[in-house]
Design a protein around this motif. Structure first.
Motif, PDB file in Angstrom:
ATOM      1  N   THR A 165       0.643  -1.166   0.099  1.00  0.00           N
ATOM      2  CA  THR A 165       0.070   0.248  -0.603  1.00  0.00           C
ATOM      3  C   THR A 165       0.970   1.035  -0.173  1.00  0.00           C
ATOM      4  O   THR A 165       0.681   2.445  -0.685  1.00  0.00           O
ATOM      5  N   ARG A 166       1.408   1.149   0.485  1.00  0.00           N
ATOM      6  CA  ARG A 166       3.147   2.159   0.482  1.00  0.00           C
ATOM      7  C   ARG A 166       3.060   2.577  -0.982  1.00  0.00           C
ATOM      8  O   ARG A 166       3.314   3.556  -0.921  1.00  0.00           O
ATOM      9  N   VAL A 167       3.532   1.773  -1.440  1.00  0.00           N
ATOM     10  CA  VAL A 167       4.587   1.758  -2.731  1.00  0.00           C
ATOM     11  C   VAL A 167       3.485   2.335  -3.927  1.00  0.00           C
ATOM     12  O   VAL A 167       3.567   3.054  -4.700  1.00  0.00           O
ATOM     13  N   THR A 168       2.164   1.558  -3.341  1.00  0.00           N
ATOM     14  CA  THR A 168       0.941   2.226  -4.453  1.00  0.00           C
ATOM     15  C   THR A 168      -0.177   2.719  -4.300  1.00  0.00           C
ATOM     16  O   THR A 168      -0.765   2.794  -5.490  1.00  0.00           O
ATOM     17  N   GLY A 169       0.425   2.548  -3.159  1.00  0.00           N
ATOM     18  CA  GLY A 169      -1.121   3.278  -2.529  1.00  0.00           C
ATOM     19  C   GLY A 169      -2.338   2.970  -2.471  1.00  0.00           C
ATOM     20  O   GLY A 169      -3.764   3.396  -2.915  1.00  0.00           O
ATOM     21  N   LEU A 170      -2.821   1.827  -3.071  1.00  0.00           N
ATOM     22  CA  LEU A 170      -3.578   0.282  -3.584  1.00  0.00           C
ATOM     23  C   LEU A 170      -3.540  -0.926  -2.047  1.00  0.00           C
ATOM     24  O   LEU A 170      -3.329  -0.978  -1.316  1.00  0.00           O
ATOM     25  N   PRO A 171      -5.035  -0.625  -2.301  1.00  0.00           N
ATOM     26  CA  PRO A 171      -5.599  -2.281  -0.932  1.00  0.00           C
ATOM     27  C   PRO A 171      -4.888  -3.799  -1.622  1.00  0.00           C
ATOM     28  O   PRO A 171      -4.362  -3.388  -3.628  1.00  0.00           O
ATOM     29  N   PHE A 172      -4.344  -4.607  -1.010  1.00  0.00           N
ATOM     30  CA  PHE A 172      -3.502  -5.673  -1.812  1.00  0.00           C
ATOM     31  C   PHE A 172      -5.150  -6.867  -1.847  1.00  0.00           C
ATOM     32  O   PHE A 172      -5.350  -7.383  -0.697  1.00  0.00           O
ATOM     33  N   VAL A 173      -5.132  -8.125  -3.037  1.00  0.00           N
ATOM     34  CA  VAL A 173      -6.150  -9.078  -2.662  1.00  0.00           C
ATOM     35  C   VAL A 173      -5.346 -10.619  -2.469  1.00  0.00           C
ATOM     36  O   VAL A 173      -4.444 -10.279  -3.800  1.00  0.00           O
ATOM     37  N   TYR A 174      -5.303 -11.181  -1.257  1.00  0.00           N
ATOM     38  CA  TYR A 174      -4.939 -12.239  -1.423  1.00  0.00           C
ATOM     39  C   TYR A 174      -5.292 -13.618  -1.992  1.00  0.00           C
ATOM     40  O   TYR A 174      -4.852 -14.307  -2.219  1.00  0.00           O
ATOM     41  N   ALA A 175      -6.659 -13.433  -1.295  1.00  0.00           N
ATOM     42  CA  ALA A 175      -7.688 -14.907  -2.289  1.00  0.00           C
ATOM     43  C   ALA A 175      -9.285 -14.028  -2.175  1.00  0.00           C
ATOM     44  O   ALA A 175      -9.742 -13.209  -1.562  1.00  0.00           O
ATOM     45  N   PHE A 176      -9.911 -15.130  -2.739  1.00  0.00           N
ATOM     46  CA  PHE A 176     -10.906 -14.808  -3.845  1.00  0.00           C
ATOM     47  C   PHE A 176     -11.729 -16.116  -4.780  1.00  0.00           C
ATOM     48  O   PHE A 176     -10.955 -16.835  -4.754  1.00  0.00           O
TER      49      PHE A 176
END
Length: 267
Positions: A165-176
């Motif tokens: 999030t620090r690098v991209t400003g975005l959430p991260f999705v681990y699984a779905f």
């Protein structure tokens, strides 16, 4: 009714997604580590798997995703981390806990994007001291990472969700939840979404069920589910997922043409 065979991740962060499904007549449910869920789905031994997000691009055919449901984070995730006694820019090797292939891919992306390194990777059982004796850093995930005392081990914990999030400003999705097209009907999609809503509203009960008789672990688990883990898959999460897939494709880990397929929510 043909029951949909669900393969769920056994970690605490996935348990809110299956609240009430254990006895639902339209589903059968089994629990495994994330990488095993992906293997079962690829082999056709389950119909729908809560798979590591990177594995959606590695199946024998394009998979569809259940909309609005995921294991994600925005900022610190607490349970996916690199441990090291070195400056991150001096990491030349990483011992990997391979129970989640998304975390392995994320490690490679973070190493390149955040630290400017391309470390050698070695697979090991997830035990910190042997891993750090073998490599400059250790990737450990899941409940083991959540409760690991890195300070006592003299190591720094690099939270990969926070770093992403620090690098991209975005959430991260681990699984779905994902599977072959047609594996679930709209009514079953809605049942999975309803289970997520029920689970999100009962984090304390989920933590108690995962750590019976251990109030300290229950408190940690409840806080983790409340403060670190998200179970939504909205527009910000999808944007983060696209960014992850694009970075992973740059490293040659997957092929990604920019498209994602979702199951219908209505007939």
């Amino acid at each position: 009714m043909t029951r949909v065979r669900l393969g769920c991740v056994e970690y605490l962060n996935a348990r809110p997604l299956v609240v009430g499904l254990e006895h639902a007549p339209e589903f059968s449910l089994r629990f495994d580590v994330p990488a095993r869920c992906a293997e079962l789905l690829h082999a056709g031994d389950i119909d729908l798997g809560l798979i590591p997000s990177i594995e959606c691009l590695r199946g024998p055919e394009p998979y569809a995703i259940v909309p609005s449901v995921a294991v994600s984070s925005t900022g610190p995730v607490a349970s996916v981390a690199l441990y090291t006694r070195r400056n991150p820019r001096d990491i030349r090797s990483v011992a990997l806990d391979t129970t989640s292939r998304t975390s392995v891919a994320l490690t490679r992306v973070i190493a390149r994007k955040a630290f400017g390194v391309s470390p050698d990777l070695v697979t090991m059982a997830p035990s910190l001291e042997p891993m750090l004796a073998e490599a400059d850093a250790a990737l450990i995930i899941g409940d083991r990472a959540l409760f690991l005392d890195h300070v006592a081990a003299g190591a720094t914990k690099i939270d990969l969700g926070e770093t992403w999030t620090r690098v991209t400003g975005l959430p991260f999705v681990y699984a779905f939840w994902a599977g072959r097209p047609g594996a679930v009907a709209p009514a079953q999609v809605r049942a999975l979404q309803q289970a997520r809503a029920a689970g999100e509203a009962s984090s304390a009960a989920v933590a108690r069920s995962c750590f019976p008789g251990d109030p300290a672990a229950q408190a940690v688990g409840e806080q983790y589910l409340r403060d670190n883990i998200r179970h939504s898959l909205g527009a910000p999460e999808i944007e983060g997922l696209r960014a992850f897939y694009s970075y992973a494709a740059e490293l040659g880990l997957v092929d990604f043409d920019g498209s994602m397929r979702f199951y219908a929510e209505r007939d």
